[in-house]
Every structure is written in C-alpha cells, then in structure tokens.
Design an enzyme around this catalytic site. Structure first.
Site, PDB file in Angstrom:
ATOM      1  N   HIS A  29       0.907  -1.368   0.080  1.00 30.60           N
ATOM      2  CA  HIS A  29       0.074  -0.080  -0.703  1.00 30.60           C
ATOM      3  C   HIS A  29       0.919   0.764  -0.131  1.00 30.60           C
ATOM      4  O   HIS A  29       1.847   1.242   0.797  1.00 30.60           O
ATOM      5  CB  HIS A  29      -1.056   0.032   1.417  1.00 30.60           C
TER       6      HIS A  29
ATOM      7  N   GLU B 156      -5.015  -0.042   0.240  1.00 30.93           N
ATOM      8  CA  GLU B 156      -4.576  -0.754   0.152  1.00 30.93           C
ATOM      9  C   GLU B 156      -4.809  -2.200  -0.935  1.00 30.93           C
ATOM     10  O   GLU B 156      -5.746  -1.563  -1.669  1.00 30.93           O
ATOM     11  CB  GLU B 156      -5.924  -1.512   1.509  1.00 30.93           C
TER      12      GLU B 156
HETATM   13  C1  F6R Z   1       0.689   6.377   6.596  1.00 28.14           C
HETATM   14  C2  F6R Z   1       1.502   6.070   5.176  1.00 28.14           C
HETATM   15  C3  F6R Z   1       1.590   4.556   4.809  1.00 28.14           C
HETATM   16  C4  F6R Z   1       2.926   4.093   5.765  1.00 28.14           C
HETATM   17  C5  F6R Z   1       3.517   2.593   5.145  1.00 28.14           C
HETATM   18  C6  F6R Z   1       4.288   1.816   5.901  1.00 28.14           C
HETATM   19  O1  F6R Z   1       0.720   7.728   6.377  1.00 28.14           O
HETATM   20  O2  F6R Z   1       1.416   6.223   3.818  1.00 28.14           O
HETATM   21  O3  F6R Z   1       1.355   3.998   3.627  1.00 28.14           O
HETATM   22  O4  F6R Z   1       3.984   4.203   4.944  1.00 28.14           O
HETATM   23  O5  F6R Z   1       2.164   1.874   5.959  1.00 28.14           O
HETATM   24  O6  F6R Z   1       4.604   2.308   7.258  1.00 28.14           O
HETATM   25  P1  F6R Z   1       6.001   1.980   8.157  1.00 28.14           P
HETATM   26  O7  F6R Z   1       6.639   3.357   8.037  1.00 28.14           O
HETATM   27  O8  F6R Z   1       5.563   2.534   9.575  1.00 28.14           O
HETATM   28  O9  F6R Z   1       6.636   0.665   8.313  1.00 28.14           O
END
Ligand code: F6R
Length: 258
Positions: free
Chosen positions: A136, A141
């Site tokens: 995503h 999603e």
């Molecule tokens: C949240 C967003 C999400 C995150 C992704 C990765 O603003 O845009 O797409 O970038 O879920 O999250 P982490 O960095 O926590 O693995």
C-alpha cells in the site's frame, strides 16, 4: 523509475531527508505530500537536525492520510504524529499544514474537500512515501482502484496488525482511514518512495518488478516518470535487477526512464 540502494537504512533515510530539504531550498512555496509510520520517523528527525538556515514558513503540506474517528489531539492520530515528529520543531505556518479530518460529520465529503484543497494548492510538487508490507501507499490497500482519488478506505487486518504497535492491540487500530487515492498520489510532480528493512523486500519486488495491478497499489508508480525508490540493502534483497546495478559513489544506482 530511478532506484537507489544504500548499504544501511540510515544512509537511505539521510538521502531522502536531504532530497526533501533540497526541494524546499529550490522552491520555498513547495507543496509537499507527507507520510507517517515508522519509516518516516528518522527522516523527520534528520530533516530537523539538518534544516539550519532553511525556512519552512511558506511550505505547504498535505499528509497522505488520517484515521477515521480520531480527533487531532488523540495520541494515535497522524495530526499528533506530525506535530511531534516535524511540525512543532520548525517554523511552519500552521495555516499551511493540512491533514484530512478524522472526525468530520461526513467522511466522504471530507475526502472530496481534501482532494479539492490539494488541487487548489496547485497539486503536490513532491510527495515522500513509505511502503506498506502489502504494497500500500498512503492507506490505499490491495484491491483499491489505481485511478482512485481521496477516499474513505477500510484497513486490512495486515495493516491493522502492522500498526498495532501504536495502539496496543490490532483491535484498537481504527478500521477506516481517509487517504489520498492512488491517482492523487500519482499526480504529484515528483515522488520518493522510501523502504527499509527485510520485511519490505517482497513489497519492493512487487512494486518494481511485478505487473501493475491493484493487488500491489504501489505498482501503479511504475508509470510515473519522476519517481525515486530509495532502499537499503535489506529492502532491495529480492529486487531482480539488483545484481546488474553499477556502483556509483558508495551506493548502487540504476535509472529507468525517470
Ligand atoms: C502512512 C502511510 C503508509 C506508511 C506505510 C509504511 O501515512 O502513508 O503508507 O508509509 O504503512 O509504514 P511503516 O513505515 O510504519 O512501515
């Protein structure tokens, strides 16, 4: 798609933070698209640490997403995250900082309003994105329309489990979010996608090497001409073309048409 592979996550983070600062240096009124999540924490930390002499006063920001049902003061909200990691530390003008409201009376109308606000600001000059383990971007999603605009999105169990660390348990993670759509993100003039860690390797492979398909929303970015994928070695470990990369200035680099 331009791909940069760094030895360590910190080097990938440093490069990404420097690229955002460079954009602001070039254009003080830059319109930024901003992500949250664990990947971005060290990026914002690095931006704070290296921003000396640079004013953020004219920078306009639009965050990619916000959980539905959380007010800006809720510690789990992305409003709180952004204040804590970035906004409260630099000279941003609060009027220029935008996130979707998680508590609007009508979430669908709020999504439409947000999309219009991005348009009215002239669109995003640069968006910096993290990558979900399920491919995503924002909270788009698997299964989402690749032509989607800002919308209300049901979060998958996988995403709720990945974000449980911020809430206690996955059950406490909100079930819905408002997110910029894939097409909203795609319309940014420039994009940086930062992925670090072995747990992102499969998503990186699907995004870069797989077919463009809704099962991996990030794969839509293959058609964008100004996207840079910034990786550490671990996130690049399944990347098919990796071995063919030339070593340039301490990191490996390959360039498609981007
Ligand atoms: C949240 C967003 C999400 C995150 C992704 C990765 O603003 O845009 O797409 O970038 O879920 O999250 P982490 O960095 O926590 O693995």
């Amino acid at each position: 798609m331009k791909v940069l592979i760094f030895k360590t996550a910190q080097e990938a983070v440093d490069h990404s933070a420097a690229a955002v600062l460079e954009q602001i240096r070039e254009r003080a009124e830059t319109v930024l698209g901003l992500s949250t999540g664990g990947t971005m924490v060290p990026v914002y930390e690095k931006m704070r640490a290296t921003a000396a002499g640079l004013s953020f006063n004219k920078v306009v920001t639009f965050n990619l997403d916000e959980y539905l049902g959380l007010c800006p003061g809720d510690p789990g909200s992305y409003h709180s995250y952004m204040r804590h990691h970035l906004f409260d530390h630099l000279d941003f003008n609060p009027h220029n900082l935008h996130l979707p409201s998680g508590t609007a009376a009508c979430a669908t109308q709020e999504a439409e309003r947000y999309e219009m606000a991005i348009k009215a600001a002239g669109g995003l000059d640069l968006a910096i994105l993290g990558l979900g383990e399920n491919g995503h971007i924002g909270f788009n999603e698997p299964g989402v329309s690749l032509g989607s605009r800002t919308h209300v999105q049901a979060l998958t169990d996988q995403t709720r489990a990945a974000n449980a660390r911020y809430f206690g348990t996955s059950e406490q993670v909100p079930r819905f979010a408002i997110t910029m759509g894939v097409k909203t993100i795609f319309d940014a003039r420039k994009l940086i996608v930062l992925a670090t860690g072995a747990h992102k390797a499969a998503a990186v492979q699907a995004m870069r090497d797989g077919p463009v398909r809704t099962a991996c929303p990030a794969s839509a970015l293959q058609a964008h001409s100004q996207v840079t994928l910034v990786l550490d070695e671990a996130a690049a470990s399944l990347f098919e073309a990796r071995a063919a990369y030339a070593d340039i200035q301490g990191h490996k680099v390959a360039s498609g048409h981007g």
